[in-house]
Design a protein around this motif. Structure first.
Motif: not given
Lengths: 314, 308
Positions: B132, B157-158, B216, B219, B306
């Motif tokens: 990720t 990529v999510w 998220c 990240e 992720g």
């Protein structure tokens, strides 16, 4: 960041026009894009990863230099993660709804809400600055002669040479980054093990096992723990991928000369001839981990035989 | 009447869990603050979060500067508030876009089946294998710095877990009797999708999405921390942590406060999502991320995708 002409970037800020042209020609930058793709694919599939435009070294040799360091970090972190995750999840599940249970649940909730850099910064501040018992970065002390071994994995090489000071130094430097990497990721395994323990421990076959007269130890080890490992196994492949990608942050903060740092440097420098093979190596790591998990899965759970139609699990 | 009773029971279940109530409070508070900041700007922060004041640089936390000041003399507390719209807005936008993509692709794959299913799911599998954060970094570096570009590189990529989630839900719902009855009554394709299938999969998608916003956010702040994609100088929690690499030992608060705020936000979304999941009692499909799609999924609780 997107430089219209990578050749300018790679040739350096004061390069002569002829040098820039030479770099452009070398990397086929003047060809149409589909031809560039053909050259890339052709070289890539024949195992020619090319030359790093920034260092002039073969990219493959650079990757082979950094990969063992990352593997060492990730494998040790994985070991810590599995032991901590399964252990804490097991204890938490067996002490369901006691204070031990809620303590462990709090720990793993904190762990997976923690940004990786916060874990690393806290570890550096606590264990390397305020209570300086561990080194804050690098792979081994500068006072120690680096080990030139065959595997490239520092701990194994120093052990093979029976060079114990080097081994100890390597271990000291490894503990913090590996523990941080494991800590911010272990929560999911702990939770999965806990919830499957809760599914299993009051089930009828556990009662049957007790009724057969098995010792409590055997019931817990063979019937409860083993069955709760099934979920953790399939998760562990996902976790391995997370650990691999986590190295980008952790290696940066702990100055660990690994593939994550290499990838980050390539990204910063717009060095995509390096970046593509590195991403492929990472992806291969994830795929291999998934494959290993599939095999381990079938070893743990005899109902899932290789090649057979997958029926009911759990 | 039944609906009212259900929603009351839902609220009871949800609020009886103290942790999820705490999560709700954290999320509501931070969203309110960021909306307020969006409307009033500097009016609600004690200091100007953008202007430099070099005489006040690197001050430790005190009653006048709650979180201290950074190396350019900006008040960190004000900057943290200024960071909230970005640190909440980006993850929410990313997750919503991924939801939309996931619903379209997942419905197509699950409902049409056959070749469409095969193609969509193979592409999804392909994207799931990418690491990720490295992929995000690479795409963000290629697109160039900017909040929109950062969002796009994340969405890139999510989306795959959402496709899996939706597809699994569609397969389950489409096998129900009311769908085949609806078909027998000659309902239109559009009607079956909108009235039959969509309402049944939306709750599980939204529950997963709530949890996912937290992941998220982690990240996004890592992207900022590494200084890729998000323009330097932006008040973003990760950027604030990353910009002090030299001063960590001397001015640790400059990193610790933004990092802890990030963590509190993630905790808020995690608790809220967990509470929603338990209260709505939707069997969140662990098909996501599991490769054996055809196998019956093992009983694992829903997963954070992720988180690095």
């Amino acid at each position: 960041m997107l430089n219209p002409n990578p050749a300018h970037l790679w040739a350096g800020p004061r390069a002569k026009a002829s040098t820039i042209l030479a770099v452009a020609a070398r990397y086929h930058l003047n060809e149409p894009i589909h031809l560039q793709f053909y050259y890339f694919l052709h070289d890539f599939l024949t195992g020619n990863f090319g030359i790093d435009p920034l260092t002039g070294q073969s990219i493959l040799s650079e990757i082979l230099f950094y990969l063992p360091n990352t593997l060492e970090l990730v494998l040790v972190a994985f070991l810590i993660l599995i032991i901590a995750g399964v252990g804490l999840g097991y204890v938490s599940g067996m002490h369901f709804s006691t204070s031990v249970d809620s303590l462990i649940r709090t720990i793993y909730l904190v762990s997976w809400s923690m940004p990786m850099y916060l874990g690393a910064i806290l570890a550096i501040l606590i264990f390397a600055t305020y209570v300086p018992i561990l080194p804050s970065g690098g792979m081994y002390s500068l006072s120690i002669k680096p080990v030139e071994g065959m595997t490239g994995i520092y701990l194994i090489d120093s052990l093979l040479e029976l060079n114990f000071p080097a081994f100890l130094s390597g271990l000291q430097h490894l503990i913090l980054p590996a523990a941080v990497l494991a800590f911010v990721n272990f929560g999911l395994i702990a939770r999965a093990v806990r919830s499957s323990i809760l599914n299993v421990r009051w089930s009828t076959y556990v009662k049957t096992a007790r009724a057969k007269g098995l010792s409590e130890d055997e019931v817990q080890r063979k019937h409860i723990l083993r069955n709760s490992l099934i979920d953790a196994t399939s998760l562990s492949a996902v976790m391995f991928g997370w650990l691999l990608t986590g190295t980008v942050v952790v290696e940066q903060l702990f100055a660990w000369p690994g593939l994550g740092q290499f990838a980050y440097q390539a990204i910063e420098a717009n060095d995509y001839p390096v970046l593509i093979p590195v991403v492929v190596v990472f992806t291969l790591g994830v795929i291999v981990a998934n494959f290993v998990a599939d095999v381990a899965y079938s070893l743990l759970d005899p109902r899932i035989a290789m090649g057979a139609q997958t029926g009911a699990i759990a | 009447m039944l609906k009212l009773a259900q929603s009351l029971r839902f609220r009871q279940l949800f609020l009886s869990n103290r942790l999820s109530a705490l999560g709700l409070i954290i999320v509501l508070l931070s969203v309110a603050l960021s909306v307020l900041f969006g409307i009033l700007g500097k009016g609600i922060t004690p200091y100007d979060p953008y202007s430099l004041n070099l005489q006040q640089s690197n001050l430790p936390p005190s009653t006048s500067h709650y979180f201290g000041t950074d190396f350019q003399g900006r008040d960190l507390f004000s900057r943290v508030i200024a960071a909230l719209p970005i640190d909440l807005g980006l993850p929410i936008a990313i997750v919503l876009l991924s939801c939309v993509l996931g619903i379209f692709l997942g419905m197509a794959a699950g409902y049409m089946g056959g070749l469409v299913d095969e193609v969509v799911m193979r592409v999804t599998d392909l994207f799931l294998a990418f690491p990720t954060i490295i992929m995000v970094l690479a795409v963000a570096a290629t697109l160039g710095a900017g909040l929109v570009n950062a969002t796009l590189s994340f969405v890139f990529v999510w989306w795959p877990p959402y496709v899996r989630l939706v597809r699994g839900g569609v397969l389950e719902v489409a096998a129900e009797d009311f769908i085949s009855i609806s078909k027998a009554l000659n309902s239109s394709f559009y009607y079956i999708i909108m009235k039959g299938i969509l309402p049944n999969i939306i709750p599980s998608v939204l529950t997963y999405a709530t949890l996912d916003v937290g992941t998220c956010l982690l990240e996004v702040s890592i992207l900022g921390f590494l200084g890729v994609g998000i323009p330097p100088g932006t008040p973003e929690l990760g950027v604030m942590v990353g910009s002090i690499s030299y001063g960590l030992y001397t001015y640790p608060w400059q990193a610790l406060f933004p990092a802890f705020v990030t963590m509190i936000l993630v905790v808020g979304f995690s608790f809220l999502g967990e509470g929603l999941r338990e209260a709505s009692d939707v069997k969140v499909r662990p098909y996501i991320l599991f490769r054996g799609r055809k196998a019956k999924a093992p009983k694992v609780e829903p997963m954070h995708q992720g988180m690095m």
